[in-house]
Design an enzyme around this catalytic site. Sequence first.
Site, short mmCIF file in Angstrom:
data_model
loop_
_atom_site.label_atom_id
_atom_site.label_comp_id
_atom_site.label_asym_id
_atom_site.label_seq_id
_atom_site.Cartn_x
_atom_site.Cartn_y
_atom_site.Cartn_z
CG ASP A 149 -2.45 0.29 1.06
OD1 ASP A 149 -2.31 1.31 0.19
OD2 ASP A 149 -3.36 -0.08 1.65
CD GLU A 182 1.07 4.65 -7.03
OE1 GLU A 182 -0.24 4.78 -7.70
OE2 GLU A 182 1.46 6.09 -7.36
CD1 TRP A 183 -4.70 3.39 -3.75
CD2 TRP A 183 -3.78 5.27 -2.58
NE1 TRP A 183 -4.52 2.88 -2.09
CE2 TRP A 183 -4.19 4.27 -2.06
CE3 TRP A 183 -2.87 6.05 -2.38
CZ2 TRP A 183 -3.32 4.23 -0.20
CZ3 TRP A 183 -1.98 6.82 -1.49
CH2 TRP A 183 -2.54 5.96 -0.32
N GLY A 184 -3.11 4.74 -7.84
CA GLY A 184 -3.10 5.64 -9.59
C GLY A 184 -2.28 7.05 -9.51
CG ASP A 204 -9.72 2.50 -1.83
OD1 ASP A 204 -8.34 1.76 -1.53
OD2 ASP A 204 -9.24 2.05 0.34
C1 GLA Z 1 -6.07 1.44 1.42
C2 GLA Z 1 -6.16 0.61 0.05
C3 GLA Z 1 -7.23 -0.64 0.81
C4 GLA Z 1 -7.05 -1.69 2.12
C5 GLA Z 1 -6.41 -0.45 3.04
C6 GLA Z 1 -6.68 -1.06 4.22
O1 GLA Z 1 -7.43 2.09 1.72
O2 GLA Z 1 -6.46 1.14 -1.44
O3 GLA Z 1 -7.29 -1.62 -0.80
O4 GLA Z 1 -5.87 -2.01 1.90
O5 GLA Z 1 -5.82 0.14 2.79
O6 GLA Z 1 -6.26 0.15 5.10
#
Ligand code: GLA
Length: 393
Positions: A149, A182-184, A204
């Site tokens: 993450d 890292e969400w892009g 997310d």
């Molecule tokens: C981030 C990630 C999620 C999950 C949470 C856990 O938000 O994007 O997919 O793994 O952390 O805390």
Amino acid sequence: MMKKQFLLLLLVVTFVGASAQKFENLAKTPPMGWNSWNKFACNVSEKLIMQMADEMVSSGMQDAGYEYVVIDDCWQVDRDANGEIVVDKDRFPNGIKYLADYIHSKGLKFGIYSCAGTKTCAGRPGGRGHEYQDARTYARWGVDYLKYDWCNTTTQDSRASYSTMRDGLFAAGRPIVFSLCEWGNSKPWEWAKEVGHLWRSTGDIVDRWDAMIDILDKERDLAKYAGPGYWNDPDMLEVGNGGMTTEEYKTHFSLWCMLAAPLMAGNDLGNMSSETAEILKNDEIIALDQDTLGKQGFCYRDNGDYEIWIKKLAGKEKAACLLNRGDEEKLVQVDFNVLLKANDNYWSSDPYKLIDYKTRDLWKHKEVNTEKSTVWVKLAPHSVKVYRFIKKS
Ligand code: GLA
């Protein structure tokens, strides 16, 4: 002297060259499995994970192709005096290796979660500064998959941070699928092919129709960056978690398969309705996702609330997904000839002939009569129709 220097240089180059790589020949098709986060968040334990592994087998999910059982955040509580990660003993009394062994004994694979920052997103100890040490621990435990993450990373550079963990994993010697999360933020699709096997391309997912569709929109321009061993990850599945209708979950699942997305179920496998099981185990839809050509689908036509997505498949086959994003039922005219020839290059089309193909409706599990190539199709609100053109032998 010169010779000595040259040899030293060669040694350095060889060493750096050898370590700076990810494990190849993993995730040649998008990884499939189950992850604890979407349903259970921090409420994870040895008991739960073992139960989910059992359910994975007894529910037929394993037979459908789901393989990795992944514990997400909250299994870790501290680091000891040597910097070793400390497992939550109350929740995992027998330690992680015990759990990994159990999962392996079922013919499944085991995944775990950590974070590139000093702390995970739930505030547990992160991997920063402990990358090689943690990688060795994971290898010792028998980890097969690592989700990494991006919380609490302050000024860290994502490419550098993820590359350090990649090198740590490689040095530890156990082939581990490396899932970047890292969400892009830093457009990982542009650099992460050399670093990991999949990368999150958005924030997310939330168990709601609009949130799911929002992710679809963000995947639209990313098709060219994915392929066998390196996938865009639009986040885990919400199918069965209750925030969408059955129709919407069918759409969610179909779209993820059209996108060649990793398929990580995120529901309670021990409490699965027959509708949920039918969706998650639809082998004809899963086959699109797992197709060996490894092409992510693309949006072929955007008519506002009505979109057509196309996915090229191995053996000159193709899938077409008609999507009604709107809140009203739609009646659309479909020309299967056009869909079969659809190409991601606007100016060209594939020279395929409908007569050479059988056309399957992958939710009805039935062949479609295409003697008349143009038909009218009714699309319920928020629904899809998914067809596959199968080459006649
Ligand atoms: C981030 C990630 C999620 C999950 C949470 C856990 O938000 O994007 O997919 O793994 O952390 O805390």
